[in-house]
Design a protein around this motif. Structure first.
Motif, PDB file in Angstrom:
ATOM      1  N   ARG A  20      -1.108  -9.653   7.985  1.00  0.00           N
ATOM      2  CA  ARG A  20      -2.410  -8.868   7.839  1.00  0.00           C
ATOM      3  C   ARG A  20      -3.461  -9.415   8.986  1.00  0.00           C
ATOM      4  O   ARG A  20      -3.894 -10.365   8.929  1.00  0.00           O
ATOM      5  CB  ARG A  20      -2.953  -9.208   6.457  1.00  0.00           C
ATOM      6  N   ASP A  23      -9.471  -8.842   7.584  1.00  0.00           N
ATOM      7  CA  ASP A  23      -9.614  -8.974   6.275  1.00  0.00           C
ATOM      8  C   ASP A  23      -8.794  -9.847   5.307  1.00  0.00           C
ATOM      9  O   ASP A  23      -8.172  -9.776   4.197  1.00  0.00           O
ATOM     10  CB  ASP A  23      -9.818  -7.548   5.438  1.00  0.00           C
ATOM     11  N   THR A  29      -8.411  -9.582   0.648  1.00  0.00           N
ATOM     12  CA  THR A  29      -6.911  -9.206   0.309  1.00  0.00           C
ATOM     13  C   THR A  29      -6.583  -8.911  -0.980  1.00  0.00           C
ATOM     14  O   THR A  29      -5.627  -8.270  -1.439  1.00  0.00           O
ATOM     15  CB  THR A  29      -6.046 -10.519   1.063  1.00  0.00           C
ATOM     16  N   LEU A  32      -6.113  -5.294  -3.042  1.00  0.00           N
ATOM     17  CA  LEU A  32      -5.012  -4.805  -2.806  1.00  0.00           C
ATOM     18  C   LEU A  32      -4.165  -5.392  -3.489  1.00  0.00           C
ATOM     19  O   LEU A  32      -2.992  -4.737  -4.074  1.00  0.00           O
ATOM     20  CB  LEU A  32      -4.775  -4.693  -1.119  1.00  0.00           C
ATOM     21  N   LEU A  56       3.805  -1.691  -0.762  1.00  0.00           N
ATOM     22  CA  LEU A  56       2.685  -2.547  -0.318  1.00  0.00           C
ATOM     23  C   LEU A  56       2.165  -1.940   1.044  1.00  0.00           C
ATOM     24  O   LEU A  56       1.094  -2.060   1.158  1.00  0.00           O
ATOM     25  CB  LEU A  56       3.115  -4.191  -0.075  1.00  0.00           C
ATOM     26  N   ILE A  57       2.991  -1.479   1.896  1.00  0.00           N
ATOM     27  CA  ILE A  57       2.655  -1.014   3.221  1.00  0.00           C
ATOM     28  C   ILE A  57       1.820   0.390   2.869  1.00  0.00           C
ATOM     29  O   ILE A  57       1.024   0.594   3.591  1.00  0.00           O
ATOM     30  CB  ILE A  57       4.063  -0.645   3.915  1.00  0.00           C
ATOM     31  N   GLY A  60      -1.409  -0.311   1.596  1.00  0.00           N
ATOM     32  CA  GLY A  60      -2.364  -0.940   2.833  1.00  0.00           C
ATOM     33  C   GLY A  60      -2.903   0.425   3.686  1.00  0.00           C
ATOM     34  O   GLY A  60      -3.992   0.441   4.249  1.00  0.00           O
ATOM     35  N   GLU A  63      -5.608   1.880   2.011  1.00  0.00           N
ATOM     36  CA  GLU A  63      -6.794   1.147   1.932  1.00  0.00           C
ATOM     37  C   GLU A  63      -7.481   1.306   3.260  1.00  0.00           C
ATOM     38  O   GLU A  63      -8.938   1.400   3.359  1.00  0.00           O
ATOM     39  CB  GLU A  63      -6.530  -0.156   1.705  1.00  0.00           C
ATOM     40  N   TYR A  64      -6.673   1.339   4.481  1.00  0.00           N
ATOM     41  CA  TYR A  64      -7.517   1.547   5.810  1.00  0.00           C
ATOM     42  C   TYR A  64      -7.491   2.967   6.162  1.00  0.00           C
ATOM     43  O   TYR A  64      -7.704   3.495   7.234  1.00  0.00           O
ATOM     44  CB  TYR A  64      -6.516   0.616   6.876  1.00  0.00           C
TER      45      TYR A  64
END
Length: 69
Positions: A20, A23, A29, A32, A56-57, A60, A63-64
């Motif tokens: 990562r 952040d 972290t 998430l 998880l990808i 993420g 999230e972004y």
């Protein structure tokens, strides 16, 4: 300046390491990871490394805001 971290997902047979780039502090972290673990615990995501890692990808990316969730 970015704070980097590694996230390791493993089970008895496999291990994946995610890098990562920003952040990486726990405050950045953990939200998430908590969301991810909650989905695993509720059987929404399979608990083997290879299938869980894809989610998880995706989390993420949401999230972004590179994809919508």
């Amino acid at each position: 300046m970015s704070t980097r971290c590694n996230i390791i997902i493993k089970d008895a047979a496999s291990k994946l390491v995610f890098y990562r780039h920003s952040d990486g502090y726990p405050e950045g972290t953990m939200p998430l990871l908590k969301k991810f673990l909650d989905l695993v615990k509720r059987d929404k995501i399979r608990d083997n490394v290879n299938q869980a890692a894809g989610w998880l990808i995706i989390l993420g990316a949401i999230e972004y805001q590179t994809i919508s969730g």
